[in-house]
Design a protein around this motif. Structure first.
Motif, PDB file in Angstrom:
ATOM      1  N   ALA A  34       0.907  -0.982   0.059  1.00 50.73           N
ATOM      2  CA  ALA A  34      -0.021   0.144   0.104  1.00 50.73           C
ATOM      3  C   ALA A  34       0.967   1.286   0.017  1.00 50.73           C
ATOM      4  CB  ALA A  34      -0.855   0.073   1.355  1.00 50.73           C
ATOM      5  N   ALA A  35       2.164   1.173   0.313  1.00 50.35           N
ATOM      6  CA  ALA A  35       3.007   2.257   0.447  1.00 50.35           C
ATOM      7  C   ALA A  35       3.990   2.429  -0.685  1.00 50.35           C
ATOM      8  CB  ALA A  35       3.640   2.316   1.894  1.00 50.35           C
ATOM      9  N   LEU A  36       4.130   1.379  -1.565  1.00 47.61           N
ATOM     10  CA  LEU A  36       4.954   1.506  -2.616  1.00 47.61           C
ATOM     11  C   LEU A  36       5.115   2.748  -3.452  1.00 47.61           C
ATOM     12  CD1 LEU A  36       4.656  -2.216  -3.928  1.00 47.61           C
ATOM     13  CD2 LEU A  36       6.747  -1.463  -2.443  1.00 47.61           C
ATOM     14  N   TYR A  37       3.865   3.256  -3.939  1.00 44.69           N
ATOM     15  CA  TYR A  37       3.666   4.203  -4.619  1.00 44.69           C
ATOM     16  C   TYR A  37       4.251   5.487  -4.113  1.00 44.69           C
ATOM     17  CZ  TYR A  37       1.610   7.597  -7.832  1.00 44.69           C
ATOM     18  OH  TYR A  37       1.429   8.662  -8.821  1.00 44.69           O
ATOM     19  N   LEU A  38       4.331   5.602  -2.896  1.00 42.00           N
ATOM     20  CA  LEU A  38       4.809   6.980  -2.192  1.00 42.00           C
ATOM     21  C   LEU A  38       6.106   7.356  -2.436  1.00 42.00           C
ATOM     22  CD1 LEU A  38       2.608   6.545   1.216  1.00 42.00           C
ATOM     23  CD2 LEU A  38       2.013   7.407  -1.065  1.00 42.00           C
ATOM     24  N   THR A  39       6.794   6.291  -2.488  1.00 41.01           N
ATOM     25  CA  THR A  39       8.303   6.419  -3.154  1.00 41.01           C
ATOM     26  C   THR A  39       8.388   6.405  -4.414  1.00 41.01           C
ATOM     27  OG1 THR A  39       8.959   5.660  -0.905  1.00 41.01           O
ATOM     28  CG2 THR A  39      10.735   5.610  -2.683  1.00 41.01           C
ATOM     29  N   VAL A  40       7.817   5.506  -5.051  1.00 39.97           N
ATOM     30  CA  VAL A  40       8.015   5.311  -6.439  1.00 39.97           C
ATOM     31  C   VAL A  40       7.512   6.642  -7.249  1.00 39.97           C
ATOM     32  CG1 VAL A  40       6.935   4.214  -8.594  1.00 39.97           C
ATOM     33  CG2 VAL A  40       7.648   2.867  -6.578  1.00 39.97           C
ATOM     34  N   VAL A  41       6.712   7.377  -6.831  1.00 40.52           N
ATOM     35  CA  VAL A  41       6.390   8.335  -7.323  1.00 40.52           C
ATOM     36  C   VAL A  41       7.418   9.569  -7.588  1.00 40.52           C
ATOM     37  CG1 VAL A  41       5.850   9.851  -5.198  1.00 40.52           C
ATOM     38  CG2 VAL A  41       4.366  10.462  -7.221  1.00 40.52           C
ATOM     39  N   LEU A  42       8.410   9.461  -6.562  1.00 39.67           N
ATOM     40  CA  LEU A  42       9.631  10.272  -6.888  1.00 39.67           C
ATOM     41  C   LEU A  42      10.256  10.077  -8.096  1.00 39.67           C
ATOM     42  CD1 LEU A  42      11.144  10.187  -3.073  1.00 39.67           C
ATOM     43  CD2 LEU A  42       9.401  11.902  -4.204  1.00 39.67           C
ATOM     44  N   ALA A  43      10.325   8.925  -8.809  1.00 46.29           N
ATOM     45  CA  ALA A  43      10.975   8.331  -9.976  1.00 46.29           C
ATOM     46  C   ALA A  43      10.185   9.095 -11.141  1.00 46.29           C
ATOM     47  CB  ALA A  43      11.375   6.948  -9.972  1.00 46.29           C
ATOM     48  N   LEU A  44       8.685   8.734 -10.877  1.00 46.22           N
ATOM     49  CA  LEU A  44       7.851   8.859 -11.904  1.00 46.22           C
ATOM     50  C   LEU A  44       7.565  10.373 -12.363  1.00 46.22           C
ATOM     51  CD1 LEU A  44       4.753   6.810 -11.108  1.00 46.22           C
ATOM     52  CD2 LEU A  44       6.420   6.395 -12.986  1.00 46.22           C
ATOM     53  N   GLU A  45       8.199  11.312 -11.346  1.00 44.98           N
ATOM     54  CA  GLU A  45       8.085  13.081 -11.614  1.00 44.98           C
ATOM     55  C   GLU A  45       9.035  13.057 -12.676  1.00 44.98           C
ATOM     56  OE1 GLU A  45       8.155  15.783  -8.268  1.00 44.98           O
ATOM     57  OE2 GLU A  45       8.788  13.899  -7.296  1.00 44.98           O
ATOM     58  N   THR A  46      10.119  12.392 -12.778  1.00 45.86           N
ATOM     59  CA  THR A  46      11.198  12.631 -14.017  1.00 45.86           C
ATOM     60  C   THR A  46      10.967  11.864 -15.095  1.00 45.86           C
ATOM     61  OG1 THR A  46      12.935  12.820 -12.545  1.00 45.86           O
ATOM     62  CG2 THR A  46      13.602  12.272 -14.552  1.00 45.86           C
TER      63      THR A  46
ATOM     64  N   SER B  51       4.374  16.715 -12.393  1.00 50.37           N
ATOM     65  CA  SER B  51       4.670  17.231 -10.967  1.00 50.37           C
ATOM     66  C   SER B  51       4.323  16.321  -9.737  1.00 50.37           C
ATOM     67  CB  SER B  51       3.877  18.622 -10.642  1.00 50.37           C
ATOM     68  OG  SER B  51       2.461  18.505 -10.608  1.00 50.37           O
ATOM     69  N   TYR B  52       4.562  16.546  -8.693  1.00 53.28           N
ATOM     70  CA  TYR B  52       4.587  15.819  -7.371  1.00 53.28           C
ATOM     71  C   TYR B  52       3.159  15.823  -7.272  1.00 53.28           C
ATOM     72  CZ  TYR B  52       4.407  14.155  -2.574  1.00 53.28           C
ATOM     73  OH  TYR B  52       4.161  13.297  -1.474  1.00 53.28           O
ATOM     74  N   ASP B  53       2.480  17.000  -7.045  1.00 58.88           N
ATOM     75  CA  ASP B  53       1.213  16.931  -6.779  1.00 58.88           C
ATOM     76  C   ASP B  53       0.074  16.450  -7.660  1.00 58.88           C
ATOM     77  OD1 ASP B  53       2.117  19.936  -7.989  1.00 58.88           O
ATOM     78  OD2 ASP B  53       0.045  19.682  -7.954  1.00 58.88           O
ATOM     79  N   GLU B  54       0.529  16.589  -8.976  1.00 60.47           N
ATOM     80  CA  GLU B  54      -0.449  15.529  -9.910  1.00 60.47           C
ATOM     81  C   GLU B  54      -0.409  14.315  -9.565  1.00 60.47           C
ATOM     82  OE1 GLU B  54      -0.642  17.803 -14.078  1.00 60.47           O
ATOM     83  OE2 GLU B  54       1.409  17.586 -13.407  1.00 60.47           O
TER      84      GLU B  54
ATOM     85  N   GLY C  62       0.692   4.548 -18.286  1.00 64.91           N
ATOM     86  CA  GLY C  62       0.349   5.930 -18.006  1.00 64.91           C
ATOM     87  C   GLY C  62      -0.531   5.912 -16.888  1.00 64.91           C
ATOM     88  N   PRO C  63      -0.726   7.414 -16.747  1.00 62.94           N
ATOM     89  CA  PRO C  63      -1.516   7.842 -15.456  1.00 62.94           C
ATOM     90  C   PRO C  63      -2.706   7.252 -15.302  1.00 62.94           C
ATOM     91  CG  PRO C  63      -0.429   9.626 -16.537  1.00 62.94           C
ATOM     92  CD  PRO C  63      -0.297   8.621 -17.485  1.00 62.94           C
ATOM     93  N   THR C  64      -3.525   6.941 -16.449  1.00 63.45           N
ATOM     94  CA  THR C  64      -4.751   6.344 -16.298  1.00 63.45           C
ATOM     95  C   THR C  64      -5.002   5.051 -15.940  1.00 63.45           C
ATOM     96  OG1 THR C  64      -5.889   7.831 -17.986  1.00 63.45           O
ATOM     97  CG2 THR C  64      -7.065   6.078 -17.830  1.00 63.45           C
ATOM     98  N   MET C  65      -4.004   4.192 -16.417  1.00 58.09           N
ATOM     99  CA  MET C  65      -3.920   2.834 -16.068  1.00 58.09           C
ATOM    100  C   MET C  65      -3.366   2.634 -14.716  1.00 58.09           C
ATOM    101  SD  MET C  65      -2.093  -0.378 -17.884  1.00 58.09           S
ATOM    102  CE  MET C  65      -2.029  -2.064 -17.266  1.00 58.09           C
ATOM    103  N   LEU C  66      -2.583   3.599 -14.231  1.00 57.30           N
ATOM    104  CA  LEU C  66      -1.689   3.532 -12.816  1.00 57.30           C
ATOM    105  C   LEU C  66      -3.008   3.824 -11.899  1.00 57.30           C
ATOM    106  CD1 LEU C  66       0.484   3.094 -11.181  1.00 57.30           C
ATOM    107  CD2 LEU C  66       1.106   5.424 -11.533  1.00 57.30           C
ATOM    108  N   LEU C  67      -3.932   4.874 -12.282  1.00 56.00           N
ATOM    109  CA  LEU C  67      -5.003   5.229 -11.226  1.00 56.00           C
ATOM    110  C   LEU C  67      -5.987   3.993 -10.788  1.00 56.00           C
ATOM    111  CD1 LEU C  67      -6.581   7.564  -9.863  1.00 56.00           C
ATOM    112  CD2 LEU C  67      -8.079   7.638 -12.284  1.00 56.00           C
ATOM    113  N   TRP C  68      -6.111   3.303 -12.139  1.00 56.22           N
ATOM    114  CA  TRP C  68      -7.352   2.185 -11.767  1.00 56.22           C
ATOM    115  C   TRP C  68      -6.392   0.929 -11.406  1.00 56.22           C
ATOM    116  CZ3 TRP C  68     -11.926   3.392 -11.393  1.00 56.22           C
ATOM    117  CH2 TRP C  68     -12.463   4.369 -12.395  1.00 56.22           C
TER     118      TRP C  68
END
Length: 402
Positions: A23-35, A40-43, A94-100
């Motif tokens: 459940a917490a993996l994405y909170l760190t993975v998001v730092l790599a996805l920014e680049t 942006s981080y907030d998006e 992409g973001p849509t598939m990741l969201l679902w």
């Protein structure tokens, strides 16, 4: 305990670790996805809003199904669904598939707490000790999530950070389902060790007080977990080399420091007033989060660690309070209600973090707000019934139901 009870407790412990890791993996993975995705981080952090919401809103239904159908069966579903969601995240384009995919992961993760807590309460002879160990496994999961995500991302790419833990979850789900099919793991519908029966007035009072304190605790826990990697990157990045592994490692260290004190919390919950163990843990968090708001470097790490220690030490007492003031036949539903309040606060915490960061570019106001929430929870907890005064007789243990 018989073999079924021992295996049930063991799967509950391991499941707690895996739930918090995945459940917490994405909170760190998001730092790599920014680049990588140039967002942006907030998006990006907002993509977790639906998943975080489902962790809360799915809990009552999961608890009800555990009560009505099968706790062990629902735990197998938890492992399989959460693992499938994590694997889907790793395959997202992409973001849509990741969201679902994150939403599927969140729905699977929603099963653990209402079902797992009721499962272990029914199967454990020494509840405080079992809850302490349960908390230790959960804290280990929270602590290692950032390290697992950061390490796998840096070594093999962000997709591996989802695929590997997801495969582990699926493997445990298959193993549990096989043990159930063989009749080795069975459902227990009567507690190994029954508890005293509280008065109706105490039940009502505890319901309202715990509803408020658990909402506050949920906001605090979720906001702290969401923001800690970014907070450390912003205030300690010059020490950590700028990579996700350094940030993840420091977050892991902070949560690992809180692991053993949670065992202490379980022992204290067995030996002392649940109300006062719970209340004092909330009290400690008020000044500590105010300190996190303004500190940097090593003092920041120390304050963050003390905050997490206090929040994790209170968990065994909180769970035992809820179990004490809930009929055993509705315990899964009660734990589901708890987690719709606490994890249901997850999307609010995500939005709060995103809003504060978008508005101020840092997190001082966020931690001052969390300090005020801890003060509100402390004041409410003072109104809990005094469990030391309960004089009700304890009924004799009942046999396991097949």
């Amino acid at each position: 305990m018989d073999a079924s009870s021992r295996l049930s407790v063991g799967f509950a412990w391991v499941g707690h670790s895996l739930m918090h890791i995945v459940a917490a993996l994405y909170l760190t993975v998001v730092l790599a996805l920014e680049t990588e995705w140039n967002l942006s981080y907030d998006e990006l952090i907002r993509l977790w809003t639906l998943g975080a919401f489902l962790i809360g809103v799915g809990a009552p239904l999961a608890g009800w199904l555990g009560d009505r159908w099968s706790s062990a069966g629902m735990m197998a579903v938890f492992f399989l669904m959460t693992g499938a969601g994590s694997i889907a995240c790793g395959l997202s384009d992409g973001p849509t598939m990741l969201l679902w995919s994150l939403a599927l992961l969140g729905l699977g993760a929603s099963i653990y707490h209402p079902v797992g807590m009721a499962w272990i309460t029914s199967n454990a002879e020494n509840r405080g000790k079992a809850m302490g160990w349960l908390g230790l496994f959960g804290t280990f999961g929270v602590a290692t999530a950032a390290l697992v995500a950061g390490g796998l991302t840096q070594a093999f790419g962000w997709r591996a950070a989802f695929l590997v833990p997801g495969a582990v979850c699926v493997a445990f789900g298959v193993a549990l389902a096989a043990l159930m099919a063989l009749g080795v793991v069975k459902d227990r519908h009567a507690d190994v060790k029954p508890q005293p029966k509280p008065s109706r007035g105490d039940v009502v009072r505890a319901f309202f007080v715990l509803s408020l304190t658990m909402v506050c605790a949920g906001l605090i826990f979720n906001a702290m977990q969401v923001v800690l990697p970014k907070l450390f990157e912003a205030r300690l990045g010059h020490w950590l080399g700028g990579g996700t592994l350094g940030v993840g490692g420091l977050v892991t260290l902070v949560y690992l420091v809180a692991a053993l004190p949670q065992m202490v919390g379980g022992v204290l919950a067995d030996r002392h007033s649940l109300k006062w163990v719970y209340t004092l843990c909330l009290l400690v968090q008020i000044p500590m989060m105010a300190a996190v708001a303004v500190l940097a470097d090593l003092p920041l790490v120390a304050a963050a660690a003390l905050t997490v220690i206090a929040s994790q030490t209170q968990i065994p007492a909180e769970n035992m309070l809820l179990a004490r003031y809930t009929p055993d036949k509705h315990r899964g539903l009660a734990f589901g209600a708890k987690y719709i309040l606490s994890f249901g606060a997850g999307p609010l915490a995500v939005q709060l973090v995103a809003y504060v960061y978008e508005w101020t570019g840092e997190f001082t106001m966020l931690y001052l707000t969390l300090s005020l929430l801890a003060a509100l929870a402390f004041a409410a907890a003072l109104l809990l019934p005094d469990d030391r005064k309960e004089k009700a007789a304890v009924p004799a243990p009942l046999p396991a139901a097949e």
